[in-house]
Scaffold this active site. Structure first.
Site, PDB file in Angstrom:
ATOM      1  N   LYS A  76      68.158 135.068  78.249  1.00 39.54           N
ATOM      2  CA  LYS A  76      67.626 136.136  77.399  1.00 39.54           C
ATOM      3  C   LYS A  76      66.965 137.229  78.239  1.00 39.54           C
ATOM      4  O   LYS A  76      67.167 138.417  77.984  1.00 39.54           O
ATOM      5  CB  LYS A  76      66.642 135.548  76.387  1.00 39.54           C
ATOM      6  CG  LYS A  76      67.291 134.571  75.407  1.00 39.54           C
ATOM      7  CD  LYS A  76      66.310 134.099  74.350  1.00 39.54           C
ATOM      8  CE  LYS A  76      65.238 133.187  74.906  1.00 39.54           C
ATOM      9  NZ  LYS A  76      65.801 131.902  75.435  1.00 39.54           N
ATOM     10  N   THR A  77      66.180 136.833  79.227  1.00 40.73           N
ATOM     11  CA  THR A  77      65.544 137.828  80.093  1.00 40.73           C
ATOM     12  C   THR A  77      66.585 138.587  80.902  1.00 40.73           C
ATOM     13  O   THR A  77      66.484 139.811  81.073  1.00 40.73           O
ATOM     14  CB  THR A  77      64.533 137.151  81.027  1.00 40.73           C
ATOM     15  OG1 THR A  77      63.546 136.466  80.249  1.00 40.73           O
ATOM     16  CG2 THR A  77      63.856 138.164  81.920  1.00 40.73           C
ATOM     17  N   ASP A 121      58.977 139.091  75.536  1.00 43.86           N
ATOM     18  CA  ASP A 121      59.366 137.690  75.615  1.00 43.86           C
ATOM     19  C   ASP A 121      58.480 136.846  74.695  1.00 43.86           C
ATOM     20  O   ASP A 121      57.302 137.172  74.498  1.00 43.86           O
ATOM     21  CB  ASP A 121      59.236 137.205  77.060  1.00 43.86           C
ATOM     22  CG  ASP A 121      60.010 135.924  77.303  1.00 43.86           C
ATOM     23  OD1 ASP A 121      60.814 135.526  76.434  1.00 43.86           O
ATOM     24  OD2 ASP A 121      59.818 135.318  78.375  1.00 43.86           O
ATOM     25  N   THR A 170      62.487 131.663  71.403  1.00 47.56           N
ATOM     26  CA  THR A 170      63.105 130.341  71.346  1.00 47.56           C
ATOM     27  C   THR A 170      62.997 129.735  69.954  1.00 47.56           C
ATOM     28  O   THR A 170      63.589 128.695  69.688  1.00 47.56           O
ATOM     29  CB  THR A 170      62.434 129.400  72.359  1.00 47.56           C
ATOM     30  OG1 THR A 170      61.026 129.353  72.093  1.00 47.56           O
ATOM     31  CG2 THR A 170      62.663 129.890  73.785  1.00 47.56           C
ATOM     32  N   ARG A 229      69.604 128.094  83.982  1.00 46.29           N
ATOM     33  CA  ARG A 229      68.366 127.968  84.757  1.00 46.29           C
ATOM     34  C   ARG A 229      68.282 126.599  85.422  1.00 46.29           C
ATOM     35  O   ARG A 229      67.894 126.483  86.590  1.00 46.29           O
ATOM     36  CB  ARG A 229      67.152 128.190  83.841  1.00 46.29           C
ATOM     37  CG  ARG A 229      65.811 128.074  84.565  1.00 46.29           C
ATOM     38  CD  ARG A 229      64.676 128.257  83.591  1.00 46.29           C
ATOM     39  NE  ARG A 229      64.686 129.587  83.013  1.00 46.29           N
ATOM     40  CZ  ARG A 229      63.991 129.934  81.922  1.00 46.29           C
ATOM     41  NH1 ARG A 229      63.250 129.034  81.296  1.00 46.29           N
ATOM     42  NH2 ARG A 229      64.027 131.163  81.476  1.00 46.29           N
TER      43      ARG A 229
END
Length: 366
Positions: A76-77, A121, A170, A229
């Site tokens: 997402k980032t 975020d 999330t 990640r």
């Protein structure tokens, strides 16, 4: 340290200069893709987002606000930074927990330039007063600054230049409907396939200067829980293991040995995952058992078990969340090499025994 007094910062300050010193931090900062064409996986979201951005650029306007949802670690980032790069605009990054007062948000919004991208975020964790201010800013590009207190307080409208909010969460269900409805595009990121993770790992290995075989990359990808990640983190640990043990290439044997050392098994389950399953099966005969009781037996906080371990265990079919509590499935018993107790038609494994799962299948739809 942040670049601004409001604890936000500009992401362009983090961009690595390719001509700089070749230390590892430069390579790790470069692991994020810079353009949509470099973003592997999520083809539907990438195609939709590309259309939105291309249309806005052709019209010469700022695109609609974008909401990105999905589990942690899926990009997402990275997508937020890609949006700014595709629009050729700077990006300001902050988070919901950092905005606890409307004044915090007003300070950020008032400093935005025209066309700038604001990335929030964990947007669902913003304070309610800040959320209400954000409604007006996103829709009318205006905020009302309150001057004074009590009966003498005055609202001064402050006009804002057009900008784009990119929110990441999330837990999209925790967003209030008025805020969620103000996003013109909503993209949900799903877990990655093993092939997509392998492509990401090949790219990351090249950027980190790690020589790896296809079998070694596949071994890491298969244990990465569908999350880039985690895949990149495991790649770095396997690289460390290979270097310490004198291996010049990350191959399948070195990948297996390294991941076993770091308690990541062939299905991607780590120490906490196996602890939850072993406690559920060995101490509670497969359940059902309540979350709090299970967490105490594992030695973790209930929130940790619920948010860290359970999503993957449920998705892969090792665990059921029933109205009576958590229950192990036959696949969980098989993975641990244990024999489930005989079903007695009462508690103690009833749900697990009655659930029929074909061999090799255990993935549940969300």
């Amino acid at each position: 340290m942040s670049d601004y007094d409001d604890d936000s910062y500009e992401a362009t300050a983090r961009i690595v200069d390719p001509g700089g010193a070749p230390d590892e931090r430069h390579f790790e900062a470069a692991l994020r893709p810079r353009r949509l064409a470099e973003f592997p996986g999520q083809p539907r979201v990438s195609e939709q987002l590309g259309l939105v951005l291309a249309a806005a650029k052709r019209r010469g306007t700022t695109p609609d606000h974008v909401l990105l949802s999905g589990p942690p670690g899926l990009g997402k980032t990275s997508l937020a930074m890609i949006i700014a790069a595709e629009l050729e605009q700077p990006i300001r990054i902050t988070s919901g927990p950092a905005i606890q007062h409307a004044g915090d948000l007003a300070a950020i919004l008032s400093s935005l330039a025209e066309g700038e991208v604001l990335f929030l975020d964990e947007i669902h964790r913003m304070a309610r007063a800040a959320e209400e201010m954000l409604y007006l800013a996103m829709e009318d590009f205006r905020v009302d600054v309150i001057v004074g207190k009590g009966p003498g307080a005055t609202a001064i409208p402050l006009e804002l230049p057009p900008f784009t909010v990119v929110g990441a969460t999330t837990r999209a269900g925790l967003l209030p409907a008025p805020l969620r409805d103000r996003f013109g595009f909503t993209g949900h990121l799903d877990f990655y396939s093993a092939d997509d993770l392998a492509a990401i790992l090949h790219r990351s290995a090249g950027l980190l200067g790690v020589e790896a075989t296809r079998q070694g990359i596949a071994e890491i990808a298969g244990r990465s829980r569908g999350t880039p990640r985690i895949a990149n983190r495991l790649l770095r640990r396997v690289r460390d293991y290979a270097q310490i043990h004198g291996a010049e290439v990350v191959d399948q044997p070195s990948a297996k040995a390294a991941l076993e050392l770091f308690d990541v098994d062939a299905k991607g389950l780590d120490r906490l995952d196996r602890g939850v399953l072993e406690t559920l099966c060995r101490r509670f005969a497969g359940g059902p058992v309540g979350l709090t009781t299970l967490a105490v037996a594992v030695g973790e906080e209930p929130d940790t078990v619920e948010t860290v371990a359970e999503p993957y265990l449920v998705r892969e079919g090792y665990l059921l969340r029933t109205p009576r509590g958590r229950t192990a499935t036959p696949q969980a018993w098989q993975h641990l090499g244990l024999t489930p107790p005989a079903s007695d038609g009462q508690d103690g494994g009833t749900w697990a025994q009655q659930l029929s799962l074909p061999d090799g299948e255990g993935r549940f739809s969300d």
